[in-house]
Scaffold this active site. Structure first.
Site, short mmCIF file in Angstrom:
data_model
loop_
_atom_site.label_atom_id
_atom_site.label_comp_id
_atom_site.label_asym_id
_atom_site.label_seq_id
_atom_site.Cartn_x
_atom_site.Cartn_y
_atom_site.Cartn_z
N ASP A 88 0.86 -1.19 0.00
CA ASP A 88 0.00 0.00 0.00
C ASP A 88 0.89 1.23 0.00
OD1 ASP A 88 -3.27 0.25 0.80
OD2 ASP A 88 -2.06 2.09 0.94
N THR A 179 -13.39 -2.89 -9.02
CA THR A 179 -14.58 -2.85 -9.89
C THR A 179 -14.29 -1.88 -11.03
OG1 THR A 179 -15.95 -3.27 -7.96
CG2 THR A 179 -17.06 -2.36 -9.91
N GLU A 207 -14.87 -8.69 -7.13
CA GLU A 207 -15.10 -9.03 -5.73
C GLU A 207 -16.56 -8.73 -5.37
OE1 GLU A 207 -13.16 -10.55 -3.31
OE2 GLU A 207 -15.19 -10.47 -2.50
N LYS A 263 -19.97 -7.76 -12.41
CA LYS A 263 -19.90 -7.02 -11.14
C LYS A 263 -20.82 -5.79 -11.15
CE LYS A 263 -18.61 -5.33 -7.28
NZ LYS A 263 -19.09 -5.87 -6.02
N CYS A 319 -19.77 1.40 -2.85
CA CYS A 319 -19.96 0.63 -4.09
C CYS A 319 -21.21 1.00 -4.87
CB CYS A 319 -19.97 -0.86 -3.75
SG CYS A 319 -18.35 -1.42 -3.21
P1 NAD Z 1 -10.23 1.39 -0.30
O1 NAD Z 1 -10.29 2.82 -0.66
O2 NAD Z 1 -10.75 0.93 1.02
O3 NAD Z 1 -8.72 0.88 -0.40
C1 NAD Z 1 -7.86 1.16 -1.45
C2 NAD Z 1 -6.42 1.07 -0.94
O4 NAD Z 1 -5.53 1.24 -2.07
C3 NAD Z 1 -6.05 2.16 0.07
O5 NAD Z 1 -5.48 1.55 1.21
C4 NAD Z 1 -5.03 3.02 -0.68
O6 NAD Z 1 -4.05 3.58 0.17
C5 NAD Z 1 -4.41 2.00 -1.63
N1 NAD Z 1 -3.72 2.57 -2.78
C6 NAD Z 1 -4.08 3.63 -3.54
N2 NAD Z 1 -3.18 3.82 -4.53
C7 NAD Z 1 -2.23 2.87 -4.38
C8 NAD Z 1 -1.04 2.54 -5.08
N3 NAD Z 1 -0.63 3.24 -6.13
N4 NAD Z 1 -0.30 1.50 -4.64
C9 NAD Z 1 -0.69 0.79 -3.55
N5 NAD Z 1 -1.81 1.04 -2.86
C10 NAD Z 1 -2.57 2.07 -3.26
O7 NAD Z 1 -10.95 0.64 -1.48
P2 NAD Z 1 -11.86 -0.68 -1.39
O8 NAD Z 1 -13.15 -0.36 -0.75
O9 NAD Z 1 -11.03 -1.80 -0.86
O10 NAD Z 1 -12.15 -0.92 -2.94
C11 NAD Z 1 -11.16 -1.35 -3.85
C12 NAD Z 1 -11.84 -1.76 -5.13
O11 NAD Z 1 -12.69 -2.88 -4.89
C13 NAD Z 1 -12.74 -0.68 -5.74
O12 NAD Z 1 -12.70 -0.78 -7.14
C14 NAD Z 1 -14.13 -1.06 -5.23
O13 NAD Z 1 -15.15 -0.61 -6.09
C15 NAD Z 1 -14.04 -2.57 -5.26
N6 NAD Z 1 -14.95 -3.25 -4.33
C16 NAD Z 1 -15.15 -2.74 -3.08
C17 NAD Z 1 -15.99 -3.41 -2.19
C18 NAD Z 1 -16.25 -2.87 -0.81
O14 NAD Z 1 -17.20 -3.35 -0.17
N7 NAD Z 1 -15.49 -1.92 -0.31
C19 NAD Z 1 -16.62 -4.61 -2.58
C20 NAD Z 1 -16.37 -5.10 -3.86
C21 NAD Z 1 -15.53 -4.41 -4.72
#
Ligand code: NAD
Length: 494
Positions: A88, A179, A207, A263, A319
């Site tokens: 991260d 997504t 996911e 998705k 989402c």
């Molecule tokens: P989030 O914002 O909670 O986490 C993203 C992470 O990525 C953060 O910790 C950030 O610091 C890190 N990051 C950003 N740029 C980076 C880089 N260049 N290198 C390394 N790390 C980096 O996001 P999330 O909720 O986990 O969602 C991630 C993806 O999954 C999105 O596309 C979302 O739509 C999808 N998704 C989310 C959920 C959910 O319930 N949250 C469910 C299914 C799918």
């Protein structure tokens, strides 16, 4: 292959019987257990036994992005026996994780997280260059927030793809868990290929976890979707998810585009279902029907089902709102109007603040100086996530109208403080939030609100009025309490 084995775990004997078509688990009294009844600790044992039987190969995996999806996926893959490097860019977060602190609230995550750190299967770094060479598979779990026009912002995904292109030294499978719109796998592939001649494959693996149940959903998914046309990559994905397929969880292979769209289609469908029910609830109020009865009647039809039929003050979270927007936007790029999604989005926006006008009406159109208590700030129960939470829309509108807010949410308060600071006040428990309040607004369905002491509430409050955005109480529960009670799609009391 057929196989039968008795295994002892946590004082239970579980007998595994597997034929090609069926696997069953029995407890020590020979009663059949459903998978959902088996604790994650036992499931973990089961995965390992099957790994031994089928000689599942343990993989080295890098996860880029350790948010709700990345951290839970990384921890789950470590739990299945793989060695996982979580990367991260947030150095403070990485440091906290290295010290054994889980940076998000997700039930059941901490125990699994600590177990895998201790077992030396789960590692954290800010340096992709350190993790990538050690891994055969790279998962992208990066943010895809809405851009200005509502389309998914792919800059995080493409910038990491660019880095991967610079770092590849041998074949890797790049798995996209973010997504993303249809066609993103091609973009990732082009971005990496522009930097390297080393062979690699890009796979779409959306996911479906729910925040608040993320560990449960990741360890026991309804299905695994894999979009790829590369046989080599499909073999790797089948290997990673073999512990799931071994216990009957389906893995569905398809092309990348269909996988990417699956998705968006799933989330948009659920957003439509919630919104449809909210409109039915609003109509119930007009005609004197009770949405609880309608909901039960509808849900009993298994073509409809009971889930996602609970009316309330709209959907939020990280989402549904962004995925609905992004699909509308993707449609526009192809000259296609997703009319049903456009309607869903605008109905939901109005639904989120539907109780503000009710509160205003109740106070004769003037909220100046009124103290409003709010129970719940998270966008839904069991999470600290406040992205697009209805609570925030309500707070903004109520403050604009001159009200003051005293809020309570044991889990999400810290995140709200980061945005709103001292524009509102925060209480340490649900009853102290009510001190001298003119009314209560319930914005999140936390379990602790389900059965309150109405007498104690009445003693604390200036005025006995509840606006319940999550239909927390049966009408009979409130009926004799003397409270004015306005919920969604049901008769108003008082
Ligand atoms: P989030 O914002 O909670 O986490 C993203 C992470 O990525 C953060 O910790 C950030 O610091 C890190 N990051 C950003 N740029 C980076 C880089 N260049 N290198 C390394 N790390 C980096 O996001 P999330 O909720 O986990 O969602 C991630 C993806 O999954 C999105 O596309 C979302 O739509 C999808 N998704 C989310 C959920 C959910 O319930 N949250 C469910 C299914 C799918």
């Amino acid at each position: 292959m057929s196989y039968e084995k008795r295994h002892s775990c946590e004082g239970l004997f579980i007998v595994f019987r597997k034929s090609d078509a069926n696997i069953q688990f029995f407890d020590k009294s020979a009663k059949i257990c459903r998978l959902s009844q088996i604790t994650s600790r036992i499931r973990y044992e089961i995965f390992f036994i099957f790994a031994q039987i089928f000689k599942t190969q343990i993989l080295n995996i890098t996860i880029v992005g350790t948010g709700y999806v990345g951290l839970v996926t990384g921890t789950t893959l470590a739990e299945l026996g793989n060695t996982v490097y979580c990367v991260d860019i947030d150095a403070e977060k990485v440091e906290r994780m290295k010290q054994g602190h889980v940076p998000i609230y997700e039930p059941g995550l901490e125990e699994m997280f600590l177990r895998n750190i201790q077992a030396r299967r789960l590692f954290f770094t800010t340096d992709l260059e350190e993790a990538l060479p050690k891994s055969e598979v790279i998962y992208l779990a990066l943010p895809t927030p809405p851009g200005e026009d509502g389309s998914a912002d792919l800059s995080y995904v493409l910038s990491v793809s660019n880095q991967i292109g610079d770092l590849l030294t041998d074949y890797k499978v790049i798995v996209n868990k973010s997504t993303v719109p249809v066609g993103t796998a091609d973009k990732v592939r082009e971005t990496i290929a522009a930097k390297t001649k080393i062979p690699f494959d890009v796979v779409s693996n959306p996911e479906f976890l729910r925040e608040g149940f993320a560990v449960e959903d990741s360890m026991n998914p309804a299905r695994v979707i894999v979009g790829s046309e590369s046989e080599r990559a499909k073999d790797v994905m089948a290997q990673i998810y073999q512990p799931f397929t071994n216990i009957g969880i389906p893995i569905i292979f398809m092309d990348e585009k269909s996988s990417e769209l699956t998705k968006y289609a799933s989330n948009s469908f659920l957003a439509v279902k919630i919104t449809f029910m909210n409109e039915i609830a609003n109509y119930c109020e007009k005609v004197g029907a009770d949405v609880d009865k309608v909901r039960l009647g509808m849900g009993s039809d298994d073509r409809i089902g009971h889930r996602f039929l609970f009316p309330g003050i709209g959907y939020g979270g990280s989402c549904f709102p962004k995925d609905v927007k992004a699909l509308i936007r993707s449609g526009k790029q192809e000259d296609f109007d997703f009319q049903i999604l456009e309607a869903t989005e605008s109905v939901n926006q109005a639904q989120k603040v539907i109780l503000v006008s009710e509160i205003e009406k109740y106070f004769g159109g003037n909220l100046q100086g009124k103290k409003i208590a709010i129970w719940g700030l998270a966008f839904k129960a069991n999470t600290d996530d406040i992205r697009e939470a209805s609570s925030l829309d309500n707070i903004e509108k109520l403050l604009e109208k001159g009200a003051t807010i005293s809020a309570y949410d044991a889990i999400a308060e810290e995140n709200v403080r980061k945005i709103l600071g001292d524009k509102i006040s925060y209480s340490k428990d649900m009853y102290s939030a009510l001190e001298n309040a003119d009314c209560l607004l319930i914005a999140t369905e936390w379990s602790e609100f389900k059965n309150p002491n109405f007498e104690m509430m009445a003693e604390k409050m200036n005025n006995k009025a509840i606006f319940d955005g999550r239909n927390m109480f049966a009408l009979e529960q409130v009926e004799n309490s003397g409270f004015f009670y306005k919920s969604i799609g049901r008769k108003t009391l008082g």
